[in-house]
Design an enzyme around this catalytic site. Structure first.
Site, short mmCIF file in Angstrom:
data_model
loop_
_atom_site.label_atom_id
_atom_site.label_comp_id
_atom_site.label_asym_id
_atom_site.label_seq_id
_atom_site.Cartn_x
_atom_site.Cartn_y
_atom_site.Cartn_z
N TYR A 1 -8.62 94.29 -11.08
CA TYR A 1 -8.40 93.05 -10.35
C TYR A 1 -7.98 91.91 -11.27
O TYR A 1 -7.98 90.75 -10.86
CB TYR A 1 -9.67 92.65 -9.58
CG TYR A 1 -10.08 93.67 -8.55
CD1 TYR A 1 -9.25 93.98 -7.48
CD2 TYR A 1 -11.30 94.34 -8.65
CE1 TYR A 1 -9.61 94.93 -6.54
CE2 TYR A 1 -11.67 95.29 -7.71
CZ TYR A 1 -10.83 95.58 -6.66
OH TYR A 1 -11.20 96.52 -5.73
N CYS B 1 3.48 77.02 -0.18
CA CYS B 1 3.29 78.40 0.23
C CYS B 1 3.04 78.45 1.73
O CYS B 1 2.65 77.44 2.33
CB CYS B 1 2.11 79.02 -0.52
SG CYS B 1 2.43 79.17 -2.28
#
Length: 237
Positions: A138, A224
């Protein structure tokens, strides 16, 4: 799996050996964009590779961009094991991170814009963790394909560190390493566009809420896509 210990990347000697060929087939086409997942890609398109936590939610961040992204796919990158499978990557013994490959048209969307999405969509200060997801797979990563991408990525890291520090966050832990010599191995079919197939599926991504500007103070592209993000986990700052 780590029983309170800090995850550690394996050396090449410690890593699982893998296999000479993929253990599974990858779907032909993107379930949202409709274009082929695997190359060779049309002339004029470019490739960008990012790791920003669980690749289910990370991939969606890029296919949701309003224009310029031709296809996306998820896979494993930055490790030692050849043609790994998901269970091997999750063991922490391959050295890979969960990655997203973004194939884009630079005439319609810039690498800067992809970097803005990358930085703002996760917390890049957490080391081998993203939110509640813990493990070397991750970790935050950028794997540039050209010297120009590498220079732009480094400049964006410096710019984002400045605004993160001003907001009380720690040092960025994102690795920026050349894609050359770090093959991207596509993940299993069920991982590809997972959140399109499973709209209510798990997404552990949570950005810092800090926006990216370049050193001159101008915005690195449009905002975004809107959406509800999980709040930062306690102790992120």
């Amino acid at each position: 799996m780590f029983f309170g210990r800090t995850p550690q990347l394996p050396t090449a000697e410690q890593a699982l050996k893998g296999r000479p060929a993929p253990a599974f087939e990858v779907p032909d086409r993107h379930t949202v964009l409709g274009n082929p997942l695997l190359g060779p890609y049309p002339e004029g398109l470019e490739v960008a590779d990012f790791g920003l936590g669980c690749f289910w939610g990370a991939e969606r961040k890029f296919w949701q961009l309003p224009a310029g992204v031709w296809t996306t796919l998820v896979g494993y990158q930055g490790g030692h094991t050849e043609n790994p499978v998901y269970e091997e990557v999750c063991s922490g013994l391959t050295g890979h991170t969960e990655a997203v490959r973004v194939v884009y048209d630079p005439k319609l969307i810039s690498y800067d814009r992809l970097l803005k999405t990358f930085w703002e969509s996760h917390n890049p200060t957490q080391g081998f963790r993203q939110g509640n997801d813990v493990g070397t797979q991750y970790r935050s990563a950028i794997y540039p394909h050209t010297p120009e991408q590498a220079a732009t990525a480094e400049a964006s890291r410096k710019a984002y560190q400045k605004v993160l520090t001003g907001s009380g966050y720690r040092t960025i832990t994102t690795e920026i390493l050349p894609a050359e010599g770090r093959p991207f191995y596509p993940a299993e079919a069920y991982h590809q566009q997972y959140l399109d197939k499973n709209p209510g599926g798990y997404c552990g991504l949570g950005g810092t809420g800090v926006k990216l500007s370049d050193p001159s103070g101008t915005n690195w592209g449009a905002s975004c896509p809107t959406g509800v993000e999980p709040a930062p986990v306690d102790g992120d700052r």
